[in-house]
Design a protein around this motif. Structure first.
Motif, mmCIF file in Angstrom:
data_model
loop_
_atom_site.group_PDB
_atom_site.id
_atom_site.type_symbol
_atom_site.label_atom_id
_atom_site.label_comp_id
_atom_site.label_asym_id
_atom_site.label_seq_id
_atom_site.Cartn_x
_atom_site.Cartn_y
_atom_site.Cartn_z
ATOM 1 N N SER A 32 0.740 -1.090 -0.565
ATOM 2 C CA SER A 32 -0.080 -0.167 0.341
ATOM 3 C C SER A 32 0.658 1.376 0.436
ATOM 4 O O SER A 32 0.186 3.004 -0.223
ATOM 5 N N PHE A 33 2.265 0.720 -0.316
ATOM 6 C CA PHE A 33 3.292 2.121 -0.075
ATOM 7 C C PHE A 33 4.152 2.087 -1.286
ATOM 8 O O PHE A 33 4.646 1.102 -1.212
ATOM 9 N N HIS A 34 4.402 3.632 -1.324
ATOM 10 C CA HIS A 34 4.871 3.574 -2.797
ATOM 11 C C HIS A 34 6.572 3.299 -2.369
ATOM 12 O O HIS A 34 7.567 3.154 -3.139
ATOM 13 N N ARG A 35 6.585 3.651 -1.071
ATOM 14 C CA ARG A 35 8.122 4.250 -0.490
ATOM 15 C C ARG A 35 7.740 3.768 1.027
ATOM 16 O O ARG A 35 7.356 3.750 1.423
ATOM 17 N N TYR A 36 9.310 2.725 1.442
ATOM 18 C CA TYR A 36 9.253 2.354 2.669
ATOM 19 C C TYR A 36 10.180 3.149 3.725
ATOM 20 O O TYR A 36 10.589 2.507 4.806
ATOM 21 N N ARG A 37 10.252 4.689 3.249
ATOM 22 C CA ARG A 37 11.282 4.737 4.421
ATOM 23 C C ARG A 37 11.072 6.080 5.461
ATOM 24 O O ARG A 37 11.180 6.706 6.452
ATOM 25 N N SER A 38 8.662 5.923 5.900
ATOM 26 C CA SER A 38 8.475 6.922 6.791
ATOM 27 C C SER A 38 7.963 6.659 7.874
ATOM 28 O O SER A 38 8.466 5.096 8.481
ATOM 29 N N LEU A 39 8.417 7.460 8.937
ATOM 30 C CA LEU A 39 7.622 6.748 10.190
ATOM 31 C C LEU A 39 6.336 5.990 10.703
ATOM 32 O O LEU A 39 6.222 5.080 10.591
ATOM 33 N N TYR A 40 5.354 7.023 9.476
ATOM 34 C CA TYR A 40 4.443 6.334 9.572
ATOM 35 C C TYR A 40 4.282 4.692 9.040
ATOM 36 O O TYR A 40 3.979 3.661 9.723
ATOM 37 N N PHE A 41 5.176 4.676 8.291
ATOM 38 C CA PHE A 41 5.198 3.131 7.915
ATOM 39 C C PHE A 41 5.831 1.785 8.485
ATOM 40 O O PHE A 41 5.017 0.968 8.697
ATOM 41 N N TRP A 42 6.990 2.311 9.161
ATOM 42 C CA TRP A 42 7.679 1.847 9.758
ATOM 43 C C TRP A 42 7.259 1.345 10.596
ATOM 44 O O TRP A 42 7.378 -0.209 11.988
ATOM 45 N N SER A 43 6.436 2.193 11.514
ATOM 46 C CA SER A 43 5.418 2.030 13.235
ATOM 47 C C SER A 43 4.367 1.445 12.884
ATOM 48 O O SER A 43 3.945 0.061 13.673
ATOM 49 N N LEU A 44 3.598 1.277 11.888
ATOM 50 C CA LEU A 44 2.802 0.538 11.350
ATOM 51 C C LEU A 44 2.582 -0.895 11.396
ATOM 52 O O LEU A 44 2.151 -1.671 11.789
ATOM 53 N N LEU A 45 3.956 -1.221 10.352
ATOM 54 C CA LEU A 45 4.313 -2.313 10.023
ATOM 55 C C LEU A 45 5.097 -3.098 11.477
ATOM 56 O O LEU A 45 4.429 -4.965 11.505
ATOM 57 N N THR A 46 6.027 -2.559 12.255
ATOM 58 C CA THR A 46 6.098 -3.166 13.482
ATOM 59 C C THR A 46 4.960 -3.554 14.542
ATOM 60 O O THR A 46 4.960 -4.157 14.948
ATOM 61 N N SER A 47 4.074 -2.274 14.395
ATOM 62 C CA SER A 47 3.303 -2.920 15.473
ATOM 63 C C SER A 47 2.262 -3.591 15.023
ATOM 64 O O SER A 47 1.985 -4.456 16.095
#
Length: 275
Positions: free
Chosen positions: A46-61
């Motif tokens: 669902s994301f074009h890039r994987y560098r944001s805090l939002y992406f990683w916090s969402l995925l790790t959670s």
């Protein structure tokens, strides 16, 4: 090995012999695991890039948070694994799910609020909670589990468990209230003719209110003494809140695009395929 039946009733009521609670745990665990596995698939695509805090916090959670938070307490409740394994899973899941949810909320807060002082306050509030709440809770949880007949450890854990649950519920409610206030402000500033935007803003408002209500439910369960029910339901609740993040993200994309700020959104939050 210490198990749930050896612990004080106020911690692990009503014990592993309760068939109804055992069935409820299985149901809640299944829902939480299904949601987390689905999220682990949906988030990367669902994301074009994987560098944001939002992406990683969402995925790790979703992955390192929800899954261990369901498996760990289940192993401990049914006494089907060594206590150390249940403790590792439970505490890793706790750290990556509970404080991380506040990070998820914070990471998209700038899309509705441009108050830098407020954003800085929220950031330091999250950092403070890690040192003042997470570390003591983890320590007392391990001690109370290994020494279930030790009153200082069990009483200390009872106190800190209720404190941390109340703290994080209040912290998430505080962050959600910022969304609510700014959403109401945006509704008032939005032209009456823009019905689509009004609908999106009202849906965003409703989602944040629902999230607060779910946190309140967990707090009530803890204070009435249903520890394991609250623990297992918590993972399910957080998995649901993470799924709601996709709905919120899509709404924020629409709002930001309607304000002519697409480039800002792409730079700060990474564009989702919902846009």
């Amino acid at each position: 090995m210490a198990d749930a039946e050896e612990a004080p009733p106020s911690l692990f009521t009503p014990g592993s012999g309760n068939i109804a609670l055992g069935i409820s745990i299985v149901v809640f665990v299944t829902i939480a695991l299904y949601n987390s596995i689905e999220l682990m698939i949906l988030i990367p695509v669902s994301f074009h890039r994987y560098r944001s805090l939002y992406f990683w916090s969402l995925l790790t959670s979703a992955s390192i948070g929800v899954i261990p938070s369901t498996i760990g307490p289940t192993l401990q409740y049914f006494s089907i694994a060594p206590l150390w394994l249940a403790m590792v899973l439970s505490n890793v899941g706790f750290i990556m799910m509970i404080p991380n949810q506040s990070v998820v909320l914070y990471s998209r807060l700038h899309l509705v609020s441009q108050n830098t002082n407020l954003l800085r306050c929220v950031r330091w509030l999250i950092v403070f909670s890690v040192f003042a709440v997470v570390i003591p809770t983890t320590t007392l949880n391990v001690g109370a589990s290994y020494l279930p007949n030790s009153r200082p450890w069990t009483v200390g854990f009872e106190v800190i468990e209720r404190m941390q649950l109340t703290w994080f519920a209040a912290q998430e409610s505080f962050i959600s209230s910022i969304y609510i206030i700014d959403t109401i402000r945006m509704i008032r500033l939005s032209p009456d003719s823009d019905k689509r935007r009004h609908k999106i803003l009202y849906e965003l408002l409703a989602i944040n209110i629902v999230a607060i209500m779910m946190d309140l439910t967990l707090v009530i369960l803890e204070y009435v003494g249903f520890y394991f029910t609250q623990i297992i339901l918590k993972a399910t609740v957080y998995s649901i809140k993470l799924k709601l993040e996709f709905a919120v993200l899509g709404m924020l994309v629409s709002i930001v695009h309607s304000r002519g700020s697409e480039q800002l959104f792409q730079a700060d939050c990474t564009t989702s395929t919902f846009s």
